[in-house]
Design an enzyme around this catalytic site. Structure first.
Site, PDB file in Angstrom:
ATOM      1  N   LYS A   6       0.994  -1.338  -0.232  1.00  0.00           N
ATOM      2  CA  LYS A   6      -0.268  -0.025  -0.211  1.00  0.00           C
ATOM      3  C   LYS A   6       0.921   0.975  -0.015  1.00  0.00           C
ATOM      4  CE  LYS A   6      -3.862  -2.205   1.780  1.00  0.00           C
ATOM      5  NZ  LYS A   6      -4.049  -3.557   2.168  1.00  0.00           N
TER       6      LYS A   6
HETATM    7  C1  LIG Z   1      -4.731  -4.553   2.229  1.00  0.00           C
HETATM    8  C2  LIG Z   1      -4.149  -5.953   2.330  1.00  0.00           C
HETATM    9  C3  LIG Z   1      -4.073  -6.453   1.595  1.00  0.00           C
HETATM   10  C4  LIG Z   1      -5.773  -6.696  -0.360  1.00  0.00           C
HETATM   11  O1  LIG Z   1      -5.217  -5.874  -0.728  1.00  0.00           O
HETATM   12  P1  LIG Z   1      -7.211  -5.524  -1.280  1.00  0.00           P
HETATM   13  O2  LIG Z   1      -6.335  -4.278  -2.286  1.00  0.00           O
HETATM   14  O3  LIG Z   1      -7.872  -4.879  -0.510  1.00  0.00           O
HETATM   15  O4  LIG Z   1      -7.721  -6.167  -1.913  1.00  0.00           O
HETATM   16  C5  LIG Z   1      -3.473  -7.779   1.130  1.00  0.00           C
HETATM   17  N1  LIG Z   1      -2.259  -8.343   2.065  1.00  0.00           N
HETATM   18  C6  LIG Z   1      -1.549  -7.169   2.724  1.00  0.00           C
HETATM   19  C7  LIG Z   1      -0.546  -7.295   3.821  1.00  0.00           C
HETATM   20  C8  LIG Z   1      -2.823  -6.026   2.834  1.00  0.00           C
HETATM   21  O5  LIG Z   1      -2.041  -5.046   3.276  1.00  0.00           O
END
Ligand SMILES: *Cc1c(COP(=O)(O)O)cnc(C)c1O
Length: 433
Positions: A107
């Site tokens: 993210k």
């Molecule tokens: C946010 C997250 C996900 C899921 O991603 P999405 O875009 O919400 O599907 C998977 N793994 C980790 C470690 C995350 O932080």
């Protein structure tokens, strides 16, 4: 570029409006009105380009009409101040490591891009303070808080479910201070997301303060995630392994995989996708039955995927013309219990030496079970395993090292505002800000 709402009841928006507002007036998600394919020469030569060069080309397709080339280039290059390498785990399975950014989760890419783009628009307009509301199941909060930390004119409120994020994750957004406020909600992730969504449509609140979302509903956060799928393809092509390229995405709110699907629409040669879920299997069920039936999320050891009503389903649905067969032609699903996730983390370590985090483990397993003859798969290692140290140590009976970057967060003092899951309480709090 213009953006329309998936609910079709809100006016068309400019990029700036879509980024500043986050969610459309009709509660729909903004979609770019066009997805521009990239030229064949770009893909022919992609393995010779750097990550930043690739990303700029992709960014240009979405943002180039609205942001001057020089500014966009700077935003892209600053965002990607770290690598996303494809690391070999087995002969046919590679890990796209997305944990080399400041908060050690994928993210960081979207959050850093959005912070820079929002700042660009605020400077250009000389606008007043913008308040970013973000609901987190763990990693979004840290990535957004760190992406926006110290940015003038922006205040960030991170809403997280009490007792449901790992202690390390919690430190990453509760210890920062400055323009970051952590809000500890007595509920689950979906309650946090509901508070945020309600805030955006509350008239009085929106007259009181300018609100925007930094969840993957925001186009400035989710579209940049496409960058690393192109880069993964470039890396695999360089190895001569990209002919039958399968991409497996551990999915929760479906923003990450959705950006990959946009990539495919731009011409990225991905043969097919796998969405790997934990026990929260709403999408998996949808693939099987054609019915989308949201339900309350259940808590798992892959907590960033504990989502019972994935926001970006609306975008996936829209992208495929609301056609179940079309979706199934590109995407298959998988769902794993905590026991299976734990078993997989053990197995990968024993067989290959590689340590997966609980989310990446879902991705690895779905490839291991789902790859067909001749296919090569890349799963997204969406976070560093040390972000889930208690879980991973318990499973492996070890003591994995905490990277220095992560240790630095754990030294601060935790500060957060306790909150019920009632919107009235949250509104009252914001009205007093
Ligand atoms: C946010 C997250 C996900 C899921 O991603 P999405 O875009 O919400 O599907 C998977 N793994 C980790 C470690 C995350 O932080």
């Amino acid at each position: 570029m213009q953006f329309y709402s998936t609910n079709g009841q809100a006016p068309i928006a400019t990029l700036e409006k879509a980024v500043v507002k986050g969610l459309a007036e009709d509660k729909g998600l903004y979609m770019p009105e066009r997805i521009k394919p990239l030229p064949k020469e770009f893909f022919d030569n992609i393995e010779n380009l750097s990550f930043q060069e690739i990303a700029y080309k992709v960014a240009d397709a979405f943002f180039g009409e609205d942001v001057p080339a020089e500014d966009l280039k700077r935003i892209v290059y600053d965002t990607l101040a770290f690598d996303c390498p494809c690391v070999k785990v087995t002969d046919t399975i590679y890990s796209l490591e997305l944990f080399h950014g400041p908060t050690l989760a994928f993210k960081d890419v979207g959050a850093r891009f959005m912070a820079r783009l929002l700042q660009y628009f605020l400077k250009k307009e000389g606008a007043g303070q913008v308040n970013v509301l973000v609901a987190t199941s763990g990693d979004t909060g840290s990535a957004v808080a760190n992406g926006f930390l110290g940015v003038d004119g922006i205040h960030v409120y991170v809403l997280y479910p009490k007792g449901k994020v790992s202690p390390i994750q919690e430190c990453q957004f509760t210890t920062l201070g400055q323009n970051i406020t952590a809000v500890e909600v007595d509920g689950v992730f979906d309650d946090c997301q509901a508070l945020v969504k309600n805030a955006f449509i509350d008239k009085e609140l929106n007259e009181h303060m300018q609100l925007t979302s930094a969840n993957s509903i925001n186009v400035a956060r989710f579209l940049p995630q496409a960058f690393y799928y192109f880069y993964a393809y470039a890396q695999m092509k360089k190895k001569g392994l990209a002919n039958q390229f399968v991409v497996c995405v551990p999915s929760g709110n479906f923003g990450n995989i959705c950006s990959a699907l946009f990539g495919k629409r731009m011409g990225l040669p991905v043969k097919r996708f796998i969405a790997a879920n934990n026990a929260n299997d709403v999408f998996f069920k949808y693939l099987q039955t054609g019915k989308y039936e949201p339900k309350a999320s259940v808590q798992t050891i892959a907590n960033a995927m504990d989502v019972g009503d994935p926001s970006n389903f609306a975008r996936v649905y829209e992208l495929y013309g609301k056609n179940h067969n079309a979706i199934c032609a590109d995407i298959s699903g998988a769902t794993y219990t905590d026991e299976q996730i734990a078993e997989t983390i053990k197995e990968v370590k024993a067989e290959t030496g590689y340590v997966c985090d609980p989310h990446g483990a879902c991705g690895y397993r779905a490839l291991k079970e789902g790859l067909k003859e001749g296919e090569v798969g890349v799963f997204l290692e969406t976070a560093h395993p040390a972000k889930f140290k208690d879980t991973v140590d318990r499973i492996l009976g070890g003591d994995i090292e905490i990277p220095a970057k992560l240790q630095a967060f754990m030294k601060g003092t935790k500060q957060s505002v306790p909150m019920s899951k009632d919107f009235a309480d949250f509104k009252q709090f914001l009205m007093a800000e």
